[in-house]
Enzyme design. Structure first.
Site, PDB file in Angstrom:
ATOM      1  N   GLU A  31       0.846  -1.195   0.000  1.00 23.21           N
ATOM      2  CA  GLU A  31       0.000   0.000   0.000  1.00 23.21           C
ATOM      3  C   GLU A  31       0.876   1.237   0.000  1.00 23.21           C
ATOM      4  OE1 GLU A  31      -3.152   0.580   2.801  1.00 23.21           O
ATOM      5  OE2 GLU A  31      -4.202  -1.229   2.167  1.00 23.21           O
ATOM      6  N   HIS A  87      -4.507   6.902  -0.135  1.00 20.05           N
ATOM      7  CA  HIS A  87      -3.754   5.655  -0.033  1.00 20.05           C
ATOM      8  C   HIS A  87      -4.222   4.691  -1.107  1.00 20.05           C
ATOM      9  CE1 HIS A  87      -7.249   4.173   2.257  1.00 20.05           C
ATOM     10  NE2 HIS A  87      -6.794   2.953   2.043  1.00 20.05           N
ATOM     11  N   HIS A  89      -5.008   0.698  -2.608  1.00 17.08           N
ATOM     12  CA  HIS A  89      -5.444  -0.667  -2.346  1.00 17.08           C
ATOM     13  C   HIS A  89      -4.867  -1.528  -3.467  1.00 17.08           C
ATOM     14  CE1 HIS A  89      -9.257   0.125   0.316  1.00 17.08           C
ATOM     15  NE2 HIS A  89      -8.129   0.424   0.928  1.00 17.08           N
ATOM     16  N   ASP A 100      -9.799   1.745   7.247  1.00 18.38           N
ATOM     17  CA  ASP A 100      -9.766   3.026   6.543  1.00 18.38           C
ATOM     18  C   ASP A 100     -10.717   4.020   7.199  1.00 18.38           C
ATOM     19  OD1 ASP A 100      -7.982   1.984   4.653  1.00 18.38           O
ATOM     20  OD2 ASP A 100      -9.572   1.524   3.218  1.00 18.38           O
TER      21      ASP A 100
END
Length: 165
Positions: A31, A87, A89, A100
């Protein structure tokens, strides 16, 4: 009064989105995690009231693996322009996980970028995890300057000092 005064967040600068997509692809299969900062639309030459997301901050010491990214909170700047998070995935799922959602409280917008990290492989969410529309804007973010003076200011001050002597 918060950063997003009247009209809220207008969109994300294309350059900021491109940076996040490239950083997410480079971090794959782990990630990627960053924080979003914004600038007032008027600084970018827009006539609208609101904020444009212009920067992605990479936080030193961030640790990541294929299912999570952990930021050292002591390294996150206390920034007036803070706007949210971004961010990736690596599995390509563009929905926030429970983990999250637990981090979405800080900031107004949160972006998830998914594999294969193409132009349409991302989604923005509000702090409750509800999908929001976030237009990509073709704007030039303002140049950051470390100092609030330039060589012309230094020359003028030196001339003034010579005159005073």
């Amino acid at each position: 009064m918060g950063l997003f005064r009247t009209s809220g967040i207008l969109g994300i600068a294309e350059s900021a989105l491109e940076f996040a997509l490239a950083a997410s692809e480079e971090a794959h299969p782990n990630e990627y995690m960053g924080f979003l900062r914004g600038d007032d639309a008027s600084k970018l030459g827009l006539d609208d009231d609101g904020t444009v997301l212009t920067d992605v901050l990479v936080i030193p010491g961030t640790e990541s693996n294929p299912v999570s990214a952990t930021v050292k909170t002591s390294m996150v700047p206390n920034d007036m322009r803070a706007a949210g998070s971004i961010h990736s995935h690596p599995n390509g799922v563009l929905k926030p996980s429970d983990a999250d959602l637990a981090t979405f409280g800080r900031g107004d917008v949160h972006i998830i970028v998914g594999y294969p990290y193409g132009r349409d492989d991302w989604q923005a969410f509000d702090s409750d995890g509800t999908e929001v529309d976030l237009p990509v804007l073709d704007v030039e973010p303002p140049e950051e300057s470390f100092f609030d003076f330039d060589q012309a200011d230094i020359d003028a001050e030196l001339r003034e000092e010579e005159f005073d002597q």
